[in-house]
Design a protein around this motif. Structure first.
Motif, PDB file in Angstrom:
ATOM      1  N   ASN A   1      34.927 154.555 -53.512  1.00 10.31           N
ATOM      2  CA  ASN A   1      34.330 155.638 -54.365  1.00 10.31           C
ATOM      3  C   ASN A   1      33.610 155.021 -55.513  1.00 10.31           C
ATOM      4  O   ASN A   1      32.403 155.150 -55.974  1.00 10.31           O
ATOM      5  CB  ASN A   1      35.381 156.752 -54.731  1.00 10.31           C
ATOM      6  CG  ASN A   1      34.875 157.702 -55.554  1.00 10.31           C
ATOM      7  OD1 ASN A   1      33.841 158.517 -55.227  1.00 10.31           O
ATOM      8  ND2 ASN A   1      35.159 158.133 -56.999  1.00 10.31           N
ATOM      9  N   ASP A   2      34.505 153.951 -56.122  1.00  6.16           N
ATOM     10  CA  ASP A   2      33.673 153.140 -57.308  1.00  6.16           C
ATOM     11  C   ASP A   2      32.456 152.568 -56.641  1.00  6.16           C
ATOM     12  O   ASP A   2      31.426 152.346 -57.338  1.00  6.16           O
ATOM     13  CB  ASP A   2      34.838 152.133 -57.576  1.00  6.16           C
ATOM     14  CG  ASP A   2      35.673 152.872 -58.650  1.00  6.16           C
ATOM     15  OD1 ASP A   2      35.678 153.951 -59.107  1.00  6.16           O
ATOM     16  OD2 ASP A   2      36.753 152.264 -58.900  1.00  6.16           O
ATOM     17  N   ARG A   3      32.606 152.040 -55.630  1.00  6.12           N
ATOM     18  CA  ARG A   3      31.258 151.341 -55.050  1.00  6.12           C
ATOM     19  C   ARG A   3      30.249 152.379 -54.839  1.00  6.12           C
ATOM     20  O   ARG A   3      29.114 151.942 -55.152  1.00  6.12           O
ATOM     21  CB  ARG A   3      31.848 150.600 -53.710  1.00  6.12           C
ATOM     22  CG  ARG A   3      30.678 149.871 -52.814  1.00  6.12           C
ATOM     23  CD  ARG A   3      30.868 149.610 -51.508  1.00  6.12           C
ATOM     24  NE  ARG A   3      31.280 151.073 -50.769  1.00  6.12           N
ATOM     25  CZ  ARG A   3      31.647 150.948 -49.529  1.00  6.12           C
ATOM     26  NH1 ARG A   3      32.218 149.880 -48.901  1.00  6.12           N
ATOM     27  NH2 ARG A   3      31.780 152.013 -48.938  1.00  6.12           N
ATOM     28  N   ASP A   4      30.622 153.509 -54.221  1.00  2.98           N
ATOM     29  CA  ASP A   4      29.437 154.412 -53.930  1.00  2.98           C
ATOM     30  C   ASP A   4      28.805 155.052 -55.355  1.00  2.98           C
ATOM     31  O   ASP A   4      27.771 155.058 -55.411  1.00  2.98           O
ATOM     32  CB  ASP A   4      30.251 155.716 -53.379  1.00  2.98           C
ATOM     33  CG  ASP A   4      30.514 155.237 -51.617  1.00  2.98           C
ATOM     34  OD1 ASP A   4      30.122 153.985 -51.476  1.00  2.98           O
ATOM     35  OD2 ASP A   4      31.301 155.892 -51.207  1.00  2.98           O
TER      36      ASP A   4
ATOM     37  N   ASN B   1      33.015 150.758 -62.591  1.00  2.00           N
ATOM     38  CA  ASN B   1      34.105 149.830 -62.477  1.00  2.00           C
ATOM     39  C   ASN B   1      34.089 148.743 -61.585  1.00  2.00           C
ATOM     40  O   ASN B   1      34.973 148.194 -60.740  1.00  2.00           O
ATOM     41  CB  ASN B   1      35.267 150.728 -62.234  1.00  2.00           C
ATOM     42  CG  ASN B   1      35.481 151.925 -63.033  1.00  2.00           C
ATOM     43  OD1 ASN B   1      35.199 152.036 -64.164  1.00  2.00           O
ATOM     44  ND2 ASN B   1      35.890 153.110 -62.516  1.00  2.00           N
ATOM     45  N   ALA B   2      32.895 147.908 -61.502  1.00  2.00           N
ATOM     46  CA  ALA B   2      32.884 146.750 -60.726  1.00  2.00           C
ATOM     47  C   ALA B   2      33.783 145.870 -61.499  1.00  2.00           C
ATOM     48  O   ALA B   2      34.080 145.694 -62.553  1.00  2.00           O
ATOM     49  CB  ALA B   2      31.504 146.138 -60.752  1.00  2.00           C
ATOM     50  N   ILE B   3      34.567 145.020 -60.432  1.00  2.00           N
ATOM     51  CA  ILE B   3      35.552 143.865 -60.923  1.00  2.00           C
ATOM     52  C   ILE B   3      34.819 142.721 -61.604  1.00  2.00           C
ATOM     53  O   ILE B   3      33.732 142.205 -61.300  1.00  2.00           O
ATOM     54  CB  ILE B   3      36.204 143.367 -59.650  1.00  2.00           C
ATOM     55  CG1 ILE B   3      37.025 144.558 -58.998  1.00  2.00           C
ATOM     56  CG2 ILE B   3      37.193 142.413 -60.074  1.00  2.00           C
ATOM     57  CD1 ILE B   3      37.663 144.102 -57.630  1.00  2.00           C
ATOM     58  N   ASP B   4      35.134 142.453 -62.639  1.00  2.00           N
ATOM     59  CA  ASP B   4      34.850 141.304 -63.472  1.00  2.00           C
ATOM     60  C   ASP B   4      35.023 140.060 -62.794  1.00  2.00           C
ATOM     61  O   ASP B   4      36.208 139.562 -62.659  1.00  2.00           O
ATOM     62  CB  ASP B   4      35.538 141.177 -64.933  1.00  2.00           C
ATOM     63  CG  ASP B   4      34.731 140.090 -65.919  1.00  2.00           C
ATOM     64  OD1 ASP B   4      33.968 139.261 -65.193  1.00  2.00           O
ATOM     65  OD2 ASP B   4      35.161 140.257 -66.965  1.00  2.00           O
TER      66      ASP B   4
ATOM     67  N   LYS C   1      29.452 145.547 -52.625  1.00  2.00           N
ATOM     68  CA  LYS C   1      27.892 146.215 -52.607  1.00  2.00           C
ATOM     69  C   LYS C   1      26.975 145.191 -52.577  1.00  2.00           C
ATOM     70  O   LYS C   1      27.070 144.269 -53.643  1.00  2.00           O
ATOM     71  CB  LYS C   1      27.545 147.068 -53.585  1.00  2.00           C
ATOM     72  CG  LYS C   1      26.458 147.791 -53.604  1.00  2.00           C
ATOM     73  CD  LYS C   1      26.323 149.011 -54.619  1.00  2.00           C
ATOM     74  CE  LYS C   1      25.025 149.864 -54.129  1.00  2.00           C
ATOM     75  NZ  LYS C   1      25.118 150.671 -53.045  1.00  2.00           N
ATOM     76  N   LEU C   2      26.154 144.848 -51.608  1.00  2.00           N
ATOM     77  CA  LEU C   2      25.395 143.681 -51.647  1.00  2.00           C
ATOM     78  C   LEU C   2      23.944 144.329 -51.846  1.00  2.00           C
ATOM     79  O   LEU C   2      23.382 145.329 -51.322  1.00  2.00           O
ATOM     80  CB  LEU C   2      25.119 143.085 -50.209  1.00  2.00           C
ATOM     81  CG  LEU C   2      26.629 142.407 -49.485  1.00  2.00           C
ATOM     82  CD1 LEU C   2      27.543 143.323 -49.062  1.00  2.00           C
ATOM     83  CD2 LEU C   2      26.004 141.105 -49.002  1.00  2.00           C
ATOM     84  N   ILE C   3      23.011 143.484 -52.597  1.00  2.00           N
ATOM     85  CA  ILE C   3      21.689 144.018 -52.858  1.00  2.00           C
ATOM     86  C   ILE C   3      20.592 142.866 -52.994  1.00  2.00           C
ATOM     87  O   ILE C   3      21.060 141.766 -53.464  1.00  2.00           O
ATOM     88  CB  ILE C   3      21.787 144.715 -54.395  1.00  2.00           C
ATOM     89  CG1 ILE C   3      22.655 145.885 -54.512  1.00  2.00           C
ATOM     90  CG2 ILE C   3      20.132 145.318 -54.836  1.00  2.00           C
ATOM     91  CD1 ILE C   3      22.850 146.353 -55.877  1.00  2.00           C
ATOM     92  N   ASP C   4      19.574 143.221 -52.663  1.00  2.00           N
ATOM     93  CA  ASP C   4      18.498 142.150 -52.661  1.00  2.00           C
ATOM     94  C   ASP C   4      17.275 142.954 -52.966  1.00  2.00           C
ATOM     95  O   ASP C   4      17.213 143.896 -53.477  1.00  2.00           O
ATOM     96  CB  ASP C   4      18.396 141.501 -51.211  1.00  2.00           C
ATOM     97  CG  ASP C   4      17.760 142.075 -50.286  1.00  2.00           C
ATOM     98  OD1 ASP C   4      17.353 143.255 -50.268  1.00  2.00           O
ATOM     99  OD2 ASP C   4      17.722 141.641 -49.086  1.00  2.00           O
TER     100      ASP C   4
ATOM    101  N   CYS D   1      16.721 145.662 -50.010  1.00  2.00           N
ATOM    102  CA  CYS D   1      17.437 146.820 -49.409  1.00  2.00           C
ATOM    103  C   CYS D   1      18.916 146.555 -50.411  1.00  2.00           C
ATOM    104  O   CYS D   1      19.226 145.510 -51.091  1.00  2.00           O
ATOM    105  CB  CYS D   1      17.996 146.214 -48.077  1.00  2.00           C
ATOM    106  SG  CYS D   1      16.501 146.332 -47.300  1.00  2.00           S
ATOM    107  N   SER D   2      19.821 147.481 -50.188  1.00  2.00           N
ATOM    108  CA  SER D   2      21.190 147.205 -50.604  1.00  2.00           C
ATOM    109  C   SER D   2      22.106 147.986 -49.459  1.00  2.00           C
ATOM    110  O   SER D   2      21.686 148.770 -48.587  1.00  2.00           O
ATOM    111  CB  SER D   2      21.396 148.105 -51.861  1.00  2.00           C
ATOM    112  OG  SER D   2      21.331 149.625 -51.713  1.00  2.00           O
ATOM    113  N   ASP D   3      23.333 147.237 -49.352  1.00  2.00           N
ATOM    114  CA  ASP D   3      24.257 147.747 -48.225  1.00  2.00           C
ATOM    115  C   ASP D   3      25.580 147.626 -48.861  1.00  2.00           C
ATOM    116  O   ASP D   3      26.058 146.770 -49.638  1.00  2.00           O
ATOM    117  CB  ASP D   3      24.090 146.859 -47.036  1.00  2.00           C
ATOM    118  CG  ASP D   3      24.582 147.723 -45.868  1.00  2.00           C
ATOM    119  OD1 ASP D   3      25.581 148.124 -45.721  1.00  2.00           O
ATOM    120  OD2 ASP D   3      23.584 147.866 -45.128  1.00  2.00           O
ATOM    121  N   ASP D   4      26.412 148.491 -48.268  1.00  2.00           N
ATOM    122  CA  ASP D   4      27.884 148.724 -48.717  1.00  2.00           C
ATOM    123  C   ASP D   4      28.779 147.886 -47.452  1.00  2.00           C
ATOM    124  O   ASP D   4      28.411 148.104 -46.456  1.00  2.00           O
ATOM    125  CB  ASP D   4      28.190 150.030 -48.791  1.00  2.00           C
ATOM    126  CG  ASP D   4      27.435 150.701 -49.828  1.00  2.00           C
ATOM    127  OD1 ASP D   4      27.139 149.990 -50.774  1.00  2.00           O
ATOM    128  OD2 ASP D   4      27.241 152.084 -49.766  1.00  2.00           O
TER     129      ASP D   4
END
Length: 397
Positions: free
Chosen positions: A361-364, A368-371, A388-391, A394-397
């Protein structure tokens, strides 16, 4: 008449016979080889001959004695010792017979022989078309070239002729330092000197051969990527291959770009992809396409690879489970360096960012991303983290 008297047993035996003695002022002479030379480039079959160069050969065919040797245009002149040839001459026909008078100055005996003046033709050759080749894959301007491919053109298929290639005309004239084939060019355009010998006559013709090494199209890279950003994760998508063309060419003109499903196809210009604007990959997740860029003037080409990723963030990264050994407490709790894990997952691919979350849920919701600047202490063993990967695309979970 010859009478031989032999005493025998008190009597005399007489043997009589006749001997005919013929006195002749002419003796036999040895055979003389023909005097052969090569024609000049005029092809008129007329050349100069120095007959005195045959004298030693004439004398070598006679018994030891002292001789006067003279050369004549006819047998009658030789017999009468008239009109002897005293200086180098040009032949008036081809072949032309020269008559030799040999006089033994000690005995007065005479001998006669003859030989032919022969003007042999130069080898018939054809000036060859330039050899144009493309540079090899390193594109440094130097490559190996098979010079013998011009032999047949130069000799018109006459396999009796011997062809050699040289760096200078002087070397071609002497036949020294023939080039070994395959030949490595010394500049973008070399002029080589060609020597063609007829081994039957020793006559030689000369020409030149131009060797040209053309550069292959120079691309800014030999590896390109298209990411379909496929969200259903089935490993298949449609790709517009033309979207990398501007990146490939970078302003390069007078070239033709084609796309091929195999490397051999790119080399031989086969297996061409016709619909480049809507290409469906056949290899799941990742497929390699080969790009052929041809110089329209020289025909030289460069091949680059195009990696088609249905989801680059998943297929190009390295997402794996991470394990560490517990300490002596054996409590199942350890510290994990998420910054190092991010680098390993990104797999040295530039432009990728990655965030870790404790819950889906946090990812979506991207909260609250982990430090990653402090070690992460797991609260369960095993513990699932959500990524969560982002370039740039695109982005993907």
């Amino acid at each position: 008449e010859v009478v031989v008297t032999i005493p025998l047993n008190g009597t005399t035996c007489v043997i009589e016979d006749d001997i005919n003695v013929t006195l002749n002022s002419e003796q036999a002479a040895g055979n003389i080889s023909d005097y052969e030379t090569c024609d000049d480039i005029s092809g008129d079959e007329i050349e100069w001959f120095d007959l005195s160069t045959k004298t030693n050969e004439v004398i070598s065919g006679m018994p030891p004695s002292n001789y006067n040797i003279s050369y004549h245009y006819s047998q009658s002149d030789a017999e009468t010792n008239a009109n002897s040839i005293l200086a180098p001459i040009q032949n008036t026909s081809n072949p032309q017979t020269i008559h030799v008078r040999i006089e033994d100055v000690d005995s007065g005996c005479l001998a006669y022989t003859s030989f032919n003046l022969i003007v042999n033709p130069l080898p018939t050759i054809v000036p060859p078309a330039p050899i144009e080749v493309c540079d090899n894959n390193d594109n440094d301007g130097f490559t190996q070239i098979d010079l013998t491919q011009s032999d047949n053109e130069i000799t018109s298929g006459n396999t009796n002729l011997i062809v050699s290639y040289h760096n200078t005309q002087a070397e071609a004239n002497s036949g020294s330092n023939p080039l070994i084939s395959p030949y490595i060019n010394q500049s973008a355009s070399d002029i080589l000197f060609v020597r063609v010998v007829d081994p039957n006559t020793g006559c030689v013709s000369f020409t030149t051969l131009t060797v040209i090494v053309n550069m292959n199209p120079i691309l800014n890279s030999l590896e390109y990527v298209i990411d379909a950003c496929d969200e259903d994760h089935d490993g298949f998508a449609l790709f517009d291959l033309s979207e990398v063309e501007s990146e490939i060419l970078q302003g390069l003109t007078n070239v033709t770009v084609t796309y091929h499903t195999t490397y051999n196809g790119a080399q031989n210009n086969t297996n061409i992809i016709n619909d480049i604007n809507s290409y469906a990959n056949t290899d799941q997740d990742v497929e390699i396409i080969y790009i052929r860029v041809v110089d329209d003037q020289t025909g030289c080409f460069t091949i680059a690879t195009l990696s088609l990723h249905t989801n680059f963030l998943l297929s190009a990264t390295s997402i794996i489970d991470y394990e560490v050994c517990d300490d002596e407490s054996n409590d199942g709790v350890e510290a994990f360096d998420l910054a190092v894990m991010e680098l390993e997952i990104a797999n040295n691919i530039p432009g990728i960012t990655l965030d870790f979350y404790l819950t889906a849920n946090d990812r979506d919701n991207e909260v609250n991303a982990i430090d990653e600047t402090v070690p992460f202490i797991n609260t369960s063993n095993p513990q699932v983290l959500y990524l969560k990967l982002i370039d740039d695309n695109c982005s993907d979970d």
